[in-house]
Motif scaffolding. Sequence first.
Motif, PDB file in Angstrom:
ATOM      1  N   PHE A 148       0.814  -1.212   0.000  1.00 43.45           N
ATOM      2  CA  PHE A 148       0.000   0.000   0.000  1.00 43.45           C
ATOM      3  C   PHE A 148       0.852   1.269   0.000  1.00 43.45           C
ATOM      4  O   PHE A 148       0.370   2.344  -0.371  1.00 43.45           O
ATOM      5  CB  PHE A 148      -0.914   0.037   1.236  1.00 43.45           C
ATOM      6  CG  PHE A 148      -2.128  -0.838   1.138  1.00 43.45           C
ATOM      7  CD1 PHE A 148      -3.070  -0.641   0.145  1.00 43.45           C
ATOM      8  CD2 PHE A 148      -2.346  -1.847   2.057  1.00 43.45           C
ATOM      9  CE1 PHE A 148      -4.203  -1.438   0.058  1.00 43.45           C
ATOM     10  CE2 PHE A 148      -3.475  -2.650   1.989  1.00 43.45           C
ATOM     11  CZ  PHE A 148      -4.406  -2.447   0.981  1.00 43.45           C
ATOM     12  N   GLU A 149       2.101   1.164   0.426  1.00 40.93           N
ATOM     13  CA  GLU A 149       2.888   2.368   0.652  1.00 40.93           C
ATOM     14  C   GLU A 149       3.090   3.213  -0.603  1.00 40.93           C
ATOM     15  O   GLU A 149       2.980   4.443  -0.554  1.00 40.93           O
ATOM     16  CB  GLU A 149       4.248   2.001   1.257  1.00 40.93           C
ATOM     17  CG  GLU A 149       4.166   1.535   2.697  1.00 40.93           C
ATOM     18  CD  GLU A 149       5.516   1.331   3.330  1.00 40.93           C
ATOM     19  OE1 GLU A 149       5.567   1.091   4.548  1.00 40.93           O
ATOM     20  OE2 GLU A 149       6.542   1.410   2.611  1.00 40.93           O
ATOM     21  N   VAL A 150       3.397   2.608  -1.728  1.00 41.56           N
ATOM     22  CA  VAL A 150       3.720   3.369  -2.939  1.00 41.56           C
ATOM     23  C   VAL A 150       2.589   4.328  -3.301  1.00 41.56           C
ATOM     24  O   VAL A 150       2.804   5.542  -3.467  1.00 41.56           O
ATOM     25  CB  VAL A 150       4.022   2.426  -4.125  1.00 41.56           C
ATOM     26  CG1 VAL A 150       4.198   3.233  -5.408  1.00 41.56           C
ATOM     27  CG2 VAL A 150       5.271   1.607  -3.838  1.00 41.56           C
ATOM     28  N   GLY A 151       1.370   3.817  -3.424  1.00 43.70           N
ATOM     29  CA  GLY A 151       0.243   4.653  -3.808  1.00 43.70           C
ATOM     30  C   GLY A 151      -0.122   5.670  -2.739  1.00 43.70           C
ATOM     31  O   GLY A 151      -0.431   6.824  -3.052  1.00 43.70           O
ATOM     32  N   ILE A 152      -0.087   5.255  -1.485  1.00 47.36           N
ATOM     33  CA  ILE A 152      -0.481   6.159  -0.403  1.00 47.36           C
ATOM     34  C   ILE A 152       0.559   7.250  -0.190  1.00 47.36           C
ATOM     35  O   ILE A 152       0.221   8.407   0.080  1.00 47.36           O
ATOM     36  CB  ILE A 152      -0.739   5.354   0.886  1.00 47.36           C
ATOM     37  CG1 ILE A 152      -2.037   4.548   0.726  1.00 47.36           C
ATOM     38  CG2 ILE A 152      -0.836   6.278   2.104  1.00 47.36           C
ATOM     39  CD1 ILE A 152      -2.359   3.637   1.867  1.00 47.36           C
ATOM     40  N   PHE A 153       1.829   6.919  -0.324  1.00 45.05           N
ATOM     41  CA  PHE A 153       2.874   7.934  -0.175  1.00 45.05           C
ATOM     42  C   PHE A 153       2.760   9.000  -1.270  1.00 45.05           C
ATOM     43  O   PHE A 153       3.076  10.172  -1.042  1.00 45.05           O
ATOM     44  CB  PHE A 153       4.263   7.299  -0.210  1.00 45.05           C
ATOM     45  CG  PHE A 153       4.620   6.523   1.032  1.00 45.05           C
ATOM     46  CD1 PHE A 153       3.785   6.520   2.138  1.00 45.05           C
ATOM     47  CD2 PHE A 153       5.793   5.788   1.091  1.00 45.05           C
ATOM     48  CE1 PHE A 153       4.112   5.811   3.282  1.00 45.05           C
ATOM     49  CE2 PHE A 153       6.144   5.078   2.222  1.00 45.05           C
ATOM     50  CZ  PHE A 153       5.296   5.081   3.327  1.00 45.05           C
ATOM     51  N   GLN A 154       2.320   8.591  -2.461  1.00 42.54           N
ATOM     52  CA  GLN A 154       2.137   9.560  -3.538  1.00 42.54           C
ATOM     53  C   GLN A 154       1.020  10.543  -3.207  1.00 42.54           C
ATOM     54  O   GLN A 154       1.117  11.733  -3.489  1.00 42.54           O
ATOM     55  CB  GLN A 154       1.828   8.846  -4.855  1.00 42.54           C
ATOM     56  CG  GLN A 154       3.017   8.085  -5.435  1.00 42.54           C
ATOM     57  CD  GLN A 154       2.646   7.303  -6.690  1.00 42.54           C
ATOM     58  OE1 GLN A 154       1.485   7.201  -7.064  1.00 42.54           O
ATOM     59  NE2 GLN A 154       3.665   6.754  -7.349  1.00 42.54           N
ATOM     60  N   ARG A 155      -0.024  10.015  -2.576  1.00 39.81           N
ATOM     61  CA  ARG A 155      -1.184  10.853  -2.251  1.00 39.81           C
ATOM     62  C   ARG A 155      -0.982  11.627  -0.948  1.00 39.81           C
ATOM     63  O   ARG A 155      -1.464  12.752  -0.802  1.00 39.81           O
ATOM     64  CB  ARG A 155      -2.435   9.972  -2.157  1.00 39.81           C
ATOM     65  CG  ARG A 155      -3.723  10.744  -1.991  1.00 39.81           C
ATOM     66  CD  ARG A 155      -4.932   9.858  -2.173  1.00 39.81           C
ATOM     67  NE  ARG A 155      -6.176  10.568  -1.969  1.00 39.81           N
ATOM     68  CZ  ARG A 155      -6.771  11.308  -2.878  1.00 39.81           C
ATOM     69  NH1 ARG A 155      -6.226  11.433  -4.073  1.00 39.81           N
ATOM     70  NH2 ARG A 155      -7.905  11.931  -2.618  1.00 39.81           N
ATOM     71  N   PHE A 156      -0.277  11.009  -0.009  1.00 45.49           N
ATOM     72  CA  PHE A 156      -0.050  11.641   1.291  1.00 45.49           C
ATOM     73  C   PHE A 156       1.448  11.621   1.609  1.00 45.49           C
ATOM     74  O   PHE A 156       1.914  10.784   2.386  1.00 45.49           O
ATOM     75  CB  PHE A 156      -0.817  10.901   2.394  1.00 45.49           C
ATOM     76  CG  PHE A 156      -2.303  10.836   2.201  1.00 45.49           C
ATOM     77  CD1 PHE A 156      -3.112  11.919   2.533  1.00 45.49           C
ATOM     78  CD2 PHE A 156      -2.904   9.697   1.682  1.00 45.49           C
ATOM     79  CE1 PHE A 156      -4.487  11.872   2.356  1.00 45.49           C
ATOM     80  CE2 PHE A 156      -4.274   9.624   1.503  1.00 45.49           C
ATOM     81  CZ  PHE A 156      -5.063  10.722   1.837  1.00 45.49           C
ATOM     82  N   PRO A 157       2.210  12.523   1.023  1.00 44.79           N
ATOM     83  CA  PRO A 157       3.670  12.508   1.233  1.00 44.79           C
ATOM     84  C   PRO A 157       4.071  12.689   2.693  1.00 44.79           C
ATOM     85  O   PRO A 157       5.168  12.284   3.085  1.00 44.79           O
ATOM     86  CB  PRO A 157       4.163  13.667   0.364  1.00 44.79           C
ATOM     87  CG  PRO A 157       2.961  14.513   0.086  1.00 44.79           C
ATOM     88  CD  PRO A 157       1.796  13.581   0.083  1.00 44.79           C
ATOM     89  N   GLU A 158       3.191  13.287   3.501  1.00 43.33           N
ATOM     90  CA  GLU A 158       3.523  13.453   4.913  1.00 43.33           C
ATOM     91  C   GLU A 158       3.651  12.112   5.629  1.00 43.33           C
ATOM     92  O   GLU A 158       4.371  12.000   6.636  1.00 43.33           O
ATOM     93  CB  GLU A 158       2.480  14.332   5.625  1.00 43.33           C
ATOM     94  CG  GLU A 158       1.066  13.785   5.654  1.00 43.33           C
ATOM     95  CD  GLU A 158       0.204  14.233   4.478  1.00 43.33           C
ATOM     96  OE1 GLU A 158      -0.982  14.520   4.701  1.00 43.33           O
ATOM     97  OE2 GLU A 158       0.724  14.274   3.347  1.00 43.33           O
ATOM     98  N   ILE A 159       2.987  11.072   5.124  1.00 41.61           N
ATOM     99  CA  ILE A 159       3.112   9.747   5.736  1.00 41.61           C
ATOM    100  C   ILE A 159       4.491   9.171   5.430  1.00 41.61           C
ATOM    101  O   ILE A 159       5.145   8.586   6.300  1.00 41.61           O
ATOM    102  CB  ILE A 159       1.986   8.808   5.243  1.00 41.61           C
ATOM    103  CG1 ILE A 159       0.605   9.381   5.611  1.00 41.61           C
ATOM    104  CG2 ILE A 159       2.153   7.418   5.856  1.00 41.61           C
ATOM    105  CD1 ILE A 159      -0.560   8.545   5.137  1.00 41.61           C
ATOM    106  N   GLU A 160       4.957   9.348   4.198  1.00 38.85           N
ATOM    107  CA  GLU A 160       6.300   8.892   3.845  1.00 38.85           C
ATOM    108  C   GLU A 160       7.355   9.648   4.658  1.00 38.85           C
ATOM    109  O   GLU A 160       8.371   9.069   5.071  1.00 38.85           O
ATOM    110  CB  GLU A 160       6.559   9.087   2.358  1.00 38.85           C
ATOM    111  CG  GLU A 160       7.921   8.576   1.918  1.00 38.85           C
ATOM    112  CD  GLU A 160       8.150   8.704   0.429  1.00 38.85           C
ATOM    113  OE1 GLU A 160       9.045   8.018  -0.101  1.00 38.85           O
ATOM    114  OE2 GLU A 160       7.426   9.486  -0.226  1.00 38.85           O
ATOM    115  N   THR A 161       7.110  10.931   4.901  1.00 33.07           N
ATOM    116  CA  THR A 161       8.051  11.731   5.684  1.00 33.07           C
ATOM    117  C   THR A 161       8.200  11.166   7.096  1.00 33.07           C
ATOM    118  O   THR A 161       9.303  11.151   7.662  1.00 33.07           O
ATOM    119  CB  THR A 161       7.580  13.195   5.749  1.00 33.07           C
ATOM    120  OG1 THR A 161       7.521  13.721   4.422  1.00 33.07           O
ATOM    121  CG2 THR A 161       8.536  14.042   6.572  1.00 33.07           C
ATOM    122  N   ILE A 162       7.097  10.690   7.666  1.00 42.18           N
ATOM    123  CA  ILE A 162       7.161  10.077   8.998  1.00 42.18           C
ATOM    124  C   ILE A 162       8.050   8.840   8.962  1.00 42.18           C
ATOM    125  O   ILE A 162       8.877   8.622   9.859  1.00 42.18           O
ATOM    126  CB  ILE A 162       5.744   9.715   9.488  1.00 42.18           C
ATOM    127  CG1 ILE A 162       4.931  10.981   9.754  1.00 42.18           C
ATOM    128  CG2 ILE A 162       5.810   8.853  10.751  1.00 42.18           C
ATOM    129  CD1 ILE A 162       3.473  10.721  10.041  1.00 42.18           C
TER     130      ILE A 162
END
Length: 272
Positions: free
Chosen positions: A211-225
Amino acid sequence: MIVFPNAKINIGLNILRKREDGYHELETVFYPLKLQDGLEFIENHTGEVCFSNSGIEVGGNPENNLVVKAYRMLAADYSLPGVDIHLHKVIPFGAGLGGGSSDAAFMLKGLNDFFGLNIPSETLMSYAARLGADCPFFLENIPSFASGIGEKLETLPLSLAGWHLLLVKPPVEVGTKEAYAGVHPGIPDIRLREAIQLSVNNWQGSVVNDFEVGIFQRFPEIETIKEKLKERGAVYTSMSGSGSSVFGLFRAEPMWRDSDFPEGSFLWTEVF
């Protein structure tokens, strides 16, 4: 009766294929946390169900709450009196932590025990699966390898004893439908059943959440965490389930600053 439904994390999550019925075949590992809600129910003499809530506001029609649905499900097959239900909500929504499913599973177990219904474990598992794919996990509450749509469970001899966890849930909720929209199902080069046997030190890059690839694209703040947890020394970091919570595993007690994470984030730490 008072019970304390706990959260879980997903360690790895591979989306293998989309079935003809619209559901997705997956493989993941469920691991229980000490993070808990509080759930109390008492018999009343009105024959009705009265639901109340404290902590995080649940809202909505109580009949749509999984706890009430669990009661209705058993009441349809067994003679149950009315009950007053109070849920003190601590596990955040939209976090990938299974809070609602856990509440429902603990309600099923609690009703079975309190009213002496003597429902066999396999039957209780079937009831739980009707409420949610991850509900059956919370009936046993031990590390498990999950397949199918998450309802097929195998006990997994996995222990994180001694590891420190820091979990961060930003003030963002990711809908399940939204999460699946960004996924491209496929068989990974390293299957999770094999990857999870590696040392935790070698999980990063092998034990992955699709799930990370698609969600990080939509919510970059989650990837930043996730990146911030790595900076703070996490040996392994991952989003749990379909998010939005992200956790890190540390060899020692993690150190961080409030400014590391988005304002309004929910943080949880524990030692396994």
